[in-house]
Enzyme design. Structure first.
Site, PDB file in Angstrom:
ATOM      1  N   ASP A  21      67.692  34.760  59.336  1.00  0.00           N
ATOM      2  CA  ASP A  21      67.078  35.984  58.631  1.00  0.00           C
ATOM      3  C   ASP A  21      66.168  34.907  57.250  1.00  0.00           C
ATOM      4  OD1 ASP A  21      68.530  37.262  60.075  1.00  0.00           O
ATOM      5  OD2 ASP A  21      69.448  38.237  58.369  1.00  0.00           O
ATOM      6  N   GLU A 196      70.381  46.511  58.731  1.00  0.00           N
ATOM      7  CA  GLU A 196      70.751  45.111  57.947  1.00  0.00           C
ATOM      8  C   GLU A 196      69.406  44.858  57.297  1.00  0.00           C
ATOM      9  OE1 GLU A 196      73.279  42.072  60.412  1.00  0.00           O
ATOM     10  OE2 GLU A 196      71.325  42.547  61.418  1.00  0.00           O
TER      11      GLU A 196
END
Length: 474
Positions: A21, A196
């Protein structure tokens, strides 16, 4: 270095080892900071650090030393960063520089909590706050990925936090003391997996004076084509509560491809821009790259478009024209006839294709990246009203049972498209960015052509431009 077989040449990837990420995206004094989930000891996921790179133009990146290391509170999971211009935190110690505050998840054994770190030297060195964590875990397994911004109307910092399969909002005057505000999502959107990497941002509506709030949420698994995906909600935010404009069962995907996840926006910028991790948790640990694993998408500009009274998130790539290497076609008219494929030889798989569809009398037409035995095919199907990306014969598909796929995106009409190809990825922006697909592929051949085919009727394209893109590695 940076010339390995599958290394993208104008997308960011770390020199080596594992990345996922994007984190801590912030702009300060001419530099875009890109932090990211990083495992420096392996090319598969492991104990998370914050890697770090900077760029002046979002294209040419300089990798810097690791910013944050795991400690006794746990691994350094995803989060964000802000410029604390008014020193609300009291953490500023330099007369010349504003303090940059990073807000991140400390991931311990079955215990996630939120912590902060700060930098007074333009992000080069970091100090973890002595009173971490600043938000304790309330008894939830998944409690992570804080995204923070300053809300001018209520004069406080707002945090979006992923909590199971919903989002919680917190408020703070100083980035240290946080108060729970509200929860969103239990009855809205897709719930095929854990939520998320949230982001809450206000965007302009194209051609209107109105602005709307967009809540961005990644979900894994549960994507329309399998695995990881980004969904979004459009509505309003009053400083405490996010209210969605759509019906509860409405699901909006930001990208229908298999390989766009955990996307978040830069803070402290005038024009909204985000970037995503170009992979999918179904096979991210297995993709055949070495010595690095994973890559980021092209940074994309964001706005809202009202389309038949429906709000849509629109993404368009940042300007790549400074990196055009040579021009193959420039604003030309191209007519496709059945059984008469047009072929354009590509010197390398680093191209941008831009075209408008003036008239289409064919039930479908295709763009194919074609080698001798390998091909990646994009089908614009007007009968089924969809776009398909077929990567079943695109090169190495053996590393995962989930990779060889034909992925689909609904499409009612086709007016224009931009296709960005970089060594082992494609990003397709349709109808001025209102529909997007991002896909990886791993070709093994050297010589490729771009082949255009009409199925059973004429296709008239206008303003067709094709450019080779040069490498942005310094």
């Amino acid at each position: 270095m940076y010339d390995e077989q599958f290394r993208q040449q104008f997308h960011f990837s770390p020199k080596e080892k594992w990345m996922n990420d994007p984190n801590g995206l912030v702009y300060y004094k001419g530099e875009y900071h890109l932090f990211y989930q990083y495992h420096p000891n392996s090319s598969v996921w492991g104990p998370m650090h914050w890697g770090h790179a900077v760029s002046e133009d979002l294209m040419q990146w300089e990798e810097l030393p690791i910013a944050l290391y795991p400690d006794e509170l746990g691994q350094i999971f995803s989060g964000s960063a802000v410029i604390d211009k008014e020193n609300t935190s009291g953490l500023k110690s330099s007369d010349e520089e504003d303090v940059i505050v990073a807000i991140f998840t400390h991931h311990g054994e079955d215990n996630e909590k939120q912590s902060i770190a700060y930098s007074n030297d333009r992000g080069r060195t970091w100090t973890k706050y002595h009173g971490n964590p600043v938000i304790e875990n309330p008894g939830m397994k998944d409690f992570r990925d804080p995204k923070v911004f300053w809300h001018e109307q209520t004069q406080k910092w707002i945090m979006s936090l992923a909590c199971g399969d919903q989002i919680q909002f917190y408020g703070s005057r100083n980035l240290i003391d946080w108060t729970f505000l509200s929860t969103f999502g239990s009855e809205y959107g897709a719930h095929g997996g854990v939520w998320e990497c949230p982001d809450l941002i206000q965007l302009e509506v194209e051609g209107e004076k109105e602005k709307k709030w967009v809540l961005i949420v990644s979900i894994n698994p549960g994507g329309p084509n399998g695995g990881s995906v980004v969904q979004y909600f459009i509505g309003d935010f009053d400083g405490e509560v996010f209210t969605c404009d759509d019906e509860k069962e409405t699901i909006k995907w930001a990208d229908f491809g298999r390989d766009f996840y955990a996307a978040v926006t830069w803070s402290n910028v005038h024009e909204p821009v985000w970037i995503g991790w170009m992979s999918n948790w179904q096979y991210a640990n297995q993709v055949p790259t070495d010595p690095f694993r994973s890559v980021m998408s092209i940074p994309r500009k964001l706005k809202i478009r009202r389309d038949n009274n429906e709000w849509k998130l629109v993404q368009t790539p940042i300007d790549l024209s400074l990196f055009y290497k040579d021009t193959i076609l420039l604003n030309e008219d191209v007519t496709l006839l059945p059984l008469e494929p047009k072929q354009i030889e590509l010197k390398e798989l680093q191209v941008m294709v831009d075209a408008k569809v003036r008239e289409n009398q064919s039930s479908s037409f295709t763009l194919t990246l074609k080698g001798e035995k390998e091909q990646l095919q994009i089908v614009f199907d007007c009968v089924k009203q969809e776009v398909r990306v077929d990567r079943t014969r695109s090169g190495d598909v053996s590393f995962s049972e989930y990779f060889a796929s034909v992925d689909k995106m609904p499409l009612n009409e086709l007016n224009d498209f931009i296709l960005i190809v970089d060594k082992s990825s494609i990003e397709l922006f349709v109808n001025q960015g209102s529909s997007v697909m991002t896909e990886l592929f791993y070709p093994s051949e050297q010589n490729y052509t771009l082949e255009w085919n009409a199925t059973d009727g004429e296709v008239h394209l206008s303003n067709v431009s094709i450019h080779h893109i040069e490498s942005t590695w310094k």
